[in-house]
Scaffold this active site. Sequence first.
Site, mmCIF file in Angstrom:
data_model
loop_
_atom_site.group_PDB
_atom_site.id
_atom_site.type_symbol
_atom_site.label_atom_id
_atom_site.label_comp_id
_atom_site.label_asym_id
_atom_site.label_seq_id
_atom_site.Cartn_x
_atom_site.Cartn_y
_atom_site.Cartn_z
ATOM 1 N N LYS A 291 0.852 -1.194 0.000
ATOM 2 C CA LYS A 291 0.000 0.000 0.000
ATOM 3 C C LYS A 291 0.887 1.242 0.000
ATOM 4 C CE LYS A 291 -4.513 -0.838 2.010
ATOM 5 N NZ LYS A 291 -5.421 -0.631 3.144
ATOM 6 N N GLU A 377 -18.569 -8.120 9.882
ATOM 7 C CA GLU A 377 -19.520 -7.524 10.831
ATOM 8 C C GLU A 377 -20.535 -8.558 11.342
ATOM 9 O OE1 GLU A 377 -18.626 -6.161 7.976
ATOM 10 O OE2 GLU A 377 -17.719 -4.240 8.499
ATOM 11 N N ARG A 405 -25.468 -5.046 7.536
ATOM 12 C CA ARG A 405 -25.198 -6.455 7.208
ATOM 13 C C ARG A 405 -25.574 -7.395 8.343
ATOM 14 N NH1 ARG A 405 -19.531 -7.139 3.894
ATOM 15 N NH2 ARG A 405 -20.445 -6.474 1.934
#
Length: 641
Positions: A291, A377, A405
């Site tokens: 990254k 989640e 979710r």
Amino acid sequence: MNPHDEPEIGPLLSGIGRLADFKSLDEADLPALAEELRGFLVDAVARTGGHIGPNLGVVELTMAIHRVFDSPHDQIVFDTGHQSYVHKALTGRAGQFTGLRSRGGLTGYPSQAESPHDLVENSHASTALSYADGLAKAHALSGSDRHVVALVGDGALTGGMCWEALNNIAARDDLKLVIVVNDNGRSYAPTVGGLAKRLSALRLNPGYEPALRRIQELVERIPVFGRAAYAGLHAAKTGLKDALAPQGMFSDLGIKYVGPVDGHDLAELTLALERAKGFGGPVIVHALTEKGHGWAPARADEAEQMHAPSAAFDPITGEPVAASKRRWTGVFADELVAQANLRPEVVAITAAMPGPTGVDKLMKRHPERVFDVGIAEQHAVTSAAGLAMNGMHPVVAVYSTFMNRAFDQTVLDVAMHKLPVTFVLDRAGITGPDGPSHYGIWDTSIFRVVPGLRIAAPRDAASLREEFAEALAVDDAPTMLRFPTGAVPEADIPAVDVHEGLDVLVKHEDDELLVVACGSLAGTAVRAAELLAAQGIRATVVDPRWISPVPDALVKLAGQYPLVATVEDGIRTGGFGDALAQALRDSGDEVPLVDFAVERGWHPHGTRAQLLADLGLTPEAIAERLTAEVHRRGEAEAHHH
Ligand SMILES: Cc1ncc(C[n+]2csc(CCOP(=O)(O)OP(=O)(O)O)c2C)c(N)n1
Ligand SMILES: CC(=O)[C@@H](O)[C@H](O)COP(=O)(O)O
Ligand SMILES: [Mg+2]
């Protein structure tokens, strides 16, 4: 940053008005273009803010994908989509980056309205492989030769949907589907879990790569049935079985695996993708990337910025340009530590976002009491149920939009068992730059239907601390707090009185209108009352603090008024206003009610302030509408008499 007010676009990039221009470039020009892209991205995103780290990590990857595949004939799906800036530049949009993530400008994610090369607009992670499964099945059904390419990060791979998709994809060998795993070892924080360990076995042992490639090349020349046996035998013999772990992990599922490849080596990537494309069936290309590759801001602690979306920053130092004000998240982070120090049963759970949700502060203080479960989640909520069953009081810290979710887990794993789990929903309400799939506007409508679940909406730092403490004191039911993105009010909004548990923020003796302010829009409601008073309209403003279930005291109070207004930063349908109206009907005290909220719809990105203004959630708009309503009612009464 160049002194001009436009990001610098190099000669090669400026020649790319559409994808074909990129695809026709000489191969020899590609390394120079990669350099131009990096300079351009840092210069552009430094001005607008955005996901600089993830996008610098996929420069070569995106170029190789577009060289080997033929978008939009071949379909490219970006998981989460935050890493699609290079794709946008290569498909002719480099000149539009000055408006990135701002009103009327480029979105920070793929956008079908922007380009035929953009497909999936949802910014929620771990969906790409499911889309790809469906897209590829449709091509198989129609006998099409179109390929599907899904770019999925190692963080997104910690999401359950990815494994549901892989289970289905592995069952078919006729799907022209190339899954590119962009493995940079991080979500925001380092990617967690057993999966990460297996993937990192390669990243940390680069020495295996050449050996692996040799095996790979050898294996290619052996008929399929012998490949796995040979690879396994050779791997066992040379002790490379760990390094082959990802291959095992995926090929045990029956999916071909190519890699690991250096995700910044264009030639190697192109070769790997060509081979993968040639397989004609599902195949995983495992790319190792970094990254923020190619950019090293002077301040090492800006590393976090590499991973989370950033506000505008100095391209040399990485320093944020604007000094940040105290955020709601910071108030919560401090209070979580304070409460955890008092209450040993308190633990915290995050879904791969310790920094952005503030639980990193507790992680530093009590690392054993914070669980980062990855981008998972649903798992977070039911794992919290398990923790609560064994005497803990879990605090699940998650963005409101991602909580969508985990409705089933909340209602049937937590609430039905009456478990003391506290959900802290950050970024609740309109957020802004990340667009509709990031607005935290559904939580009140979704979760107020859960039996036993109580929802609080703090209006300022003081009420956040109070209501969080009240939530932790509840040991026989789940509780939920919701607060918005951005800065917390600098000064707390005082109550001038308390009426049966309701905070009275503005009081008029001979009032004619009651305004019920929910959470973060309390300040707006108070200001609207001031504007009304200037017109001679006397409005009392109350904050219920706990907005669901609707407090009985509020129903009783509201039933005494000729007109009631509610103000909330959430969807109108099924929101707090709906709930109060329903409670008034049930009590037999039905009164006219004007509910100021977010109208259903897909509201395009912008700043939070712009969107709230669009939605009529400003003091001026509320005062104007209520003035008209009071006058209309006055005229009607006069006419009636
Ligand atoms: C369901 C869901 N939870 C959390 C997020 C917030 N989020 C955005 S990007 C990101 C990290 C993604 O990591 P990875 O898939 O490895 O991609 P990378 O940024 O490393 O390229 C997270 C957690 C999200 N978009 N969706
Ligand atoms: C893509 C994603 O889900 C997040 O990175 C999102 O951009 C978070 O935004 P904030 O943390 O700035 O609210
Ligand atoms: Mg990653």
